[in-house]
Every structure is written in structure tokens, then in C-alpha cells.
Design a protein around this motif. Structure first.
Motif, mmCIF file in Angstrom:
data_model
loop_
_atom_site.group_PDB
_atom_site.id
_atom_site.type_symbol
_atom_site.label_atom_id
_atom_site.label_comp_id
_atom_site.label_asym_id
_atom_site.label_seq_id
_atom_site.Cartn_x
_atom_site.Cartn_y
_atom_site.Cartn_z
ATOM 1 N N GLY A 1 74.053 37.641 -6.591
ATOM 2 C CA GLY A 1 73.081 38.072 -5.363
ATOM 3 C C GLY A 1 73.276 39.471 -4.465
ATOM 4 N N ASP A 2 72.333 39.867 -3.899
ATOM 5 C CA ASP A 2 72.037 40.369 -2.614
ATOM 6 C C ASP A 2 73.115 41.010 -1.773
ATOM 7 O OD1 ASP A 2 71.916 42.864 -1.928
ATOM 8 O OD2 ASP A 2 69.920 42.359 -0.608
ATOM 9 N N MET A 3 73.704 41.033 -0.855
ATOM 10 C CA MET A 3 74.680 40.685 -0.254
ATOM 11 C C MET A 3 73.983 41.129 1.076
ATOM 12 S SD MET A 3 78.160 41.989 -1.051
ATOM 13 C CE MET A 3 77.969 43.052 -2.845
ATOM 14 N N VAL A 4 72.908 41.876 1.509
ATOM 15 C CA VAL A 4 71.973 41.625 2.603
ATOM 16 C C VAL A 4 70.622 41.174 2.180
ATOM 17 C CG1 VAL A 4 70.690 43.441 4.201
ATOM 18 C CG2 VAL A 4 73.200 43.687 3.331
ATOM 19 N N PRO A 5 70.886 39.553 2.922
ATOM 20 C CA PRO A 5 69.677 38.274 1.707
ATOM 21 C C PRO A 5 68.070 39.293 2.588
ATOM 22 C CG PRO A 5 71.077 37.074 2.213
ATOM 23 C CD PRO A 5 71.428 38.856 3.354
ATOM 24 N N THR A 6 67.184 39.737 2.221
ATOM 25 C CA THR A 6 65.815 40.392 3.201
ATOM 26 C C THR A 6 65.097 40.046 3.732
ATOM 27 O OG1 THR A 6 64.325 40.326 0.899
ATOM 28 C CG2 THR A 6 65.185 42.329 0.769
ATOM 29 N N PHE A 7 65.118 38.607 3.239
ATOM 30 C CA PHE A 7 64.513 37.314 4.381
ATOM 31 C C PHE A 7 64.321 37.195 5.861
ATOM 32 C CE2 PHE A 7 67.895 33.819 2.737
ATOM 33 C CZ PHE A 7 68.245 33.982 3.787
ATOM 34 N N ARG A 8 66.010 38.086 6.146
ATOM 35 C CA ARG A 8 65.769 38.681 7.648
ATOM 36 C C ARG A 8 65.397 39.334 8.537
ATOM 37 N NH1 ARG A 8 70.640 42.743 8.983
ATOM 38 N NH2 ARG A 8 69.444 42.537 11.293
ATOM 39 N N TYR A 9 64.370 39.448 7.268
ATOM 40 C CA TYR A 9 63.355 40.796 8.353
ATOM 41 C C TYR A 9 61.689 39.775 8.204
ATOM 42 C CZ TYR A 9 66.919 44.226 7.794
ATOM 43 O OH TYR A 9 68.054 44.933 7.643
ATOM 44 N N GLY A 10 61.795 38.922 7.603
ATOM 45 C CA GLY A 10 60.324 38.142 7.156
ATOM 46 C C GLY A 10 59.646 37.340 8.195
ATOM 47 N N ARG A 11 58.518 36.691 7.735
ATOM 48 C CA ARG A 11 58.366 35.735 8.777
ATOM 49 C C ARG A 11 59.281 34.446 9.003
ATOM 50 N NH1 ARG A 11 52.646 34.764 5.881
ATOM 51 N NH2 ARG A 11 52.588 36.920 5.352
ATOM 52 N N TYR A 12 59.645 34.379 8.418
ATOM 53 C CA TYR A 12 61.003 32.504 8.243
ATOM 54 C C TYR A 12 62.034 33.536 8.280
ATOM 55 C CZ TYR A 12 56.492 31.136 5.215
ATOM 56 O OH TYR A 12 55.546 30.987 5.325
ATOM 57 N N GLY A 13 62.739 34.611 9.103
ATOM 58 C CA GLY A 13 63.657 35.065 9.558
ATOM 59 C C GLY A 13 64.348 34.336 10.438
ATOM 60 N N THR A 14 63.616 34.118 11.712
ATOM 61 C CA THR A 14 63.868 33.443 12.505
ATOM 62 C C THR A 14 64.072 31.568 12.209
ATOM 63 O OG1 THR A 14 62.596 35.013 14.107
ATOM 64 C CG2 THR A 14 63.827 32.136 15.350
ATOM 65 N N LEU A 15 63.431 30.879 11.324
ATOM 66 C CA LEU A 15 63.863 29.686 10.364
ATOM 67 C C LEU A 15 65.324 29.991 10.245
ATOM 68 C CD1 LEU A 15 62.945 26.760 10.537
ATOM 69 C CD2 LEU A 15 61.816 27.329 8.933
ATOM 70 N N TYR A 16 65.790 30.904 9.046
ATOM 71 C CA TYR A 16 66.671 30.483 8.629
ATOM 72 C C TYR A 16 68.457 30.646 8.679
ATOM 73 C CZ TYR A 16 64.094 30.522 3.816
ATOM 74 O OH TYR A 16 63.534 30.561 2.838
ATOM 75 N N GLN A 17 67.702 31.883 10.216
ATOM 76 C CA GLN A 17 68.948 32.288 10.710
ATOM 77 C C GLN A 17 69.455 30.991 11.348
ATOM 78 O OE1 GLN A 17 69.390 36.249 13.496
ATOM 79 N NE2 GLN A 17 67.694 37.015 11.618
ATOM 80 N N ALA A 18 68.360 29.604 12.307
ATOM 81 C CA ALA A 18 68.487 29.022 12.672
ATOM 82 C C ALA A 18 69.506 28.371 12.952
ATOM 83 C CB ALA A 18 67.173 28.258 13.858
ATOM 84 N N ARG A 19 68.942 27.710 10.640
ATOM 85 C CA ARG A 19 69.559 26.698 10.298
ATOM 86 C C ARG A 19 70.964 27.153 9.800
ATOM 87 N NH1 ARG A 19 64.873 24.863 6.138
ATOM 88 N NH2 ARG A 19 63.100 23.844 7.581
ATOM 89 N N GLY A 20 71.685 28.506 10.436
ATOM 90 C CA GLY A 20 72.422 28.888 9.792
ATOM 91 C C GLY A 20 72.771 29.560 8.466
ATOM 92 N N ALA A 21 71.371 29.822 7.737
ATOM 93 C CA ALA A 21 71.674 30.034 6.072
ATOM 94 C C ALA A 21 71.561 31.850 5.248
ATOM 95 C CB ALA A 21 69.776 30.175 5.660
ATOM 96 N N LYS A 22 71.661 32.433 6.876
ATOM 97 C CA LYS A 22 71.343 33.801 6.161
ATOM 98 C C LYS A 22 73.606 34.387 6.198
ATOM 99 C CE LYS A 22 71.157 36.764 9.417
ATOM 100 N NZ LYS A 22 72.797 37.039 9.497
#
Length: 276
Positions: A83-104
């Protein structure tokens, strides 16, 4: 706060082509495009590595590998899909959702923990062999920040533009992987019989249901007939994450250690599986 902290997650890259004042476009991978806003990972990794190295599970793994490594000279440790240690979805359209769930943070810690284990495996085999045991990591999606960190740790990134990591699989190697999203076990079965394979203990069969939920559409690294045939050449040992470490070791689950039969001195017998 820099303007990029607000600008990138909300707008780029989806609205980027619609800005009329852009007079040129450079075609490049998304990881390289956002590299300038990726922070160094050294401090975060050091924290997670220290947690791993202080754990009883790490001490037990070192003990297990120290016992086994005398059977065979190992010249490289190959790591796949950690796995990459800087997930690229943090910049995507779902980034806010993932961060809210604590996934990042969880995914970052998961990947970092797995790389910390890889360093322990490499160090264990380096400790008593005269040869320099290389640690190679294959993941085409590594970000520039992850590559910089791995280089500083002495881990060489291979296969950035293809299947270079697979060509490194030989009989005198150790292969380590956790959650590949491609049929890695089948690839290994077709190439060589590494001295040792260390992998997640999650096993999928194409027509089976895991924990009541069918893998969709199919499990990526399934136990196909030729993979099960390969396991006959190995003796399997179950390695459990110790109870006292389960909360601290984010992303690390129990795994299996497969040692080739000519090293252990006997055929694999499922009833003889050892637990730590």
C-alpha cells in the motif's frame, strides 16, 4: 493554512480542465501531480515503527525467523502490495467522506505498519548472513513521498512501470504480502518456489462466502487449484498477533508463514500446523 489545503480536495482534478486561463497541460500520473502538497512521512512512520518494535508480537516474530533462517541462505525480501502511505483518495471527490469516517489515518497506519514488519523481516535475515539481504517493494501506485521514505529506510522500489518485482522472485527469496488486489499467489506459483512466503491468513475460494458476504465480483487473490498445489510444497505455520498488541498494531492481522518442505525436512501436513 495554505490555499492548496482548501483548493485541492474540493476542486482538483475534476474541475481543472474547465479553467480557461490554463495555456498548457502536462500529462503525468496523479501521484506526481499532487506530489508538491504531500508532506514528508518520516515522523509518522517512525512513531508507528516504534510501536511495532516495542510490541511482544515483533519480538516473537524475530524469534520465529531467527529459528528458521538457518535452514537456507536468503538474499532478498520481496514485498508486494503493502500500500501507498499517502492514499490518493484524500484529493478525490470522496475525500471528505473518507476522512469523516476516519478511514484515511487508518489506511496510512495500516500501510506503514506493514512496511515496518517488512523491515523486521529483512533485518532478521541480515543479522547472520554475510550477504546483503535486499528489501524490495513492488507497488506501481507508490507516491513520491512514499518512495522518498522507502529510500531513506533502505527499501528499493521495483516494478514502477510494469512487472519488474515479479522477475525478482527466486528460490532463495522471501515473499511478504498482506492484501493484494491481484492474483499474486497464482503468479508466484507460476514463477518459482520462494524459500519462505509470509502472507495474511485470510483465504478466499472463488465459490465461497467470507464472513457471510460474497466477495464482489470475485476475490482478487483466490486459492485456485494451482495455488493449493503450490502449498503442498510448503509447511504452514500460523502466526497470531498477540492479544495485548491488537489495539496498538493498526492494520496488522494474523498471518501465515509458509516454509518450503526441503528446508523444514518434511511435507506439509495441515494437522501439524503450528501456532505461536
Amino acid at each position: 493554512m495554505e490555499s492548496t489545503d482548501i483548493f485541492f480536495p474540493q476542486f482538483l482534478p475534476y474541475s481543472f480542465p474547465y479553467y480557461s486561463y490554463i495555456i498548457e497541460w502536462k500529462n503525468q500520473a496523479f501521484n506526481n501531480f499532487v506530489a508538491s502538497v504531500q508532506p514528508p512521512l518520516d515522523a509518522q512512520f517512525k512513531e508507528i515503527q516504534e510501536v511495532w518494535e516495542r510490541s511482544s508480537t515483533c519480538a516473537l516474530l524475530k524469534q520465529k525467523l531467527t529459528f528458521q533462517k538457518g535452514f537456507r541462505k536468503v538474499n532478498k525480501v520481496l514485498c508486494f502490495a503493502l500500500g501507498d502511505m499517502v492514499p490518493t483518495f484524500r484529493y478525490g471527490r470522496y475525500g471528505t467522506l473518507y476522512q469523516a469516517r476516519g478511514a484515511k489515518p487508518d489506511i496510512m497506519r495500516c500501510s506503514m505498519s506493514q512496511h515496518a514488519v517488512a523491515l523486521t523481516i529483512g533485518a532478521a535475515f541480515r543479522s547472520t548472513t554475510a550477504a546483503n539481504v535486499e528489501i524490495l517493494a513492488h507497488n506501481p501506485d507508490y507516491s513520491p513521498a512514499s518512495k522518498a521514505l522507502l529510500k531513506s529506510l533502505g527499501i528499493s522500489v521495483v516494478g514502477e512501470h510494469g512487472a519488474g518485482g515479479f522477475s525478482e522472485i527466486v528460490d532463495d527469496s522471501v515473499v511478504f504480502f498482506y492484501y493484494p488486489n491481484f492474483p499474486l499467489s497464482e503468479i508466484i506459483a507460476d514463477i518459482a518456489r520462494p524459500a519462505m512466503i509470509i502472507r495474511s491468513d485470510r483465504t478466499y475460494v472463488l465459490d465461497n462466502i467470507d464472513r457471510g458476504i460474497r466477495c464482489f465480483p470475485y476475490p482478487a487473490n483466490a486459492e485456485t487449484p494451482r495455488v493449493r498445489e503450490m502449498w503442498k510444497d510448503y509447511t504452514e505455520y500460523d502466526f497470531e498477533i498477540m492479544d495485548r498488541d491488537r489495539h496498538a498494531l493498526t492494520g496488522l492481522k494474523s498471518f501465515k508463514i509458509h516454509i518450503r518442505n526441503d528446508i523444514t525436512g518434511g511435507p506439509c501436513n495441515s494437522e501439524r500446523k503450528e501456532k505461536n
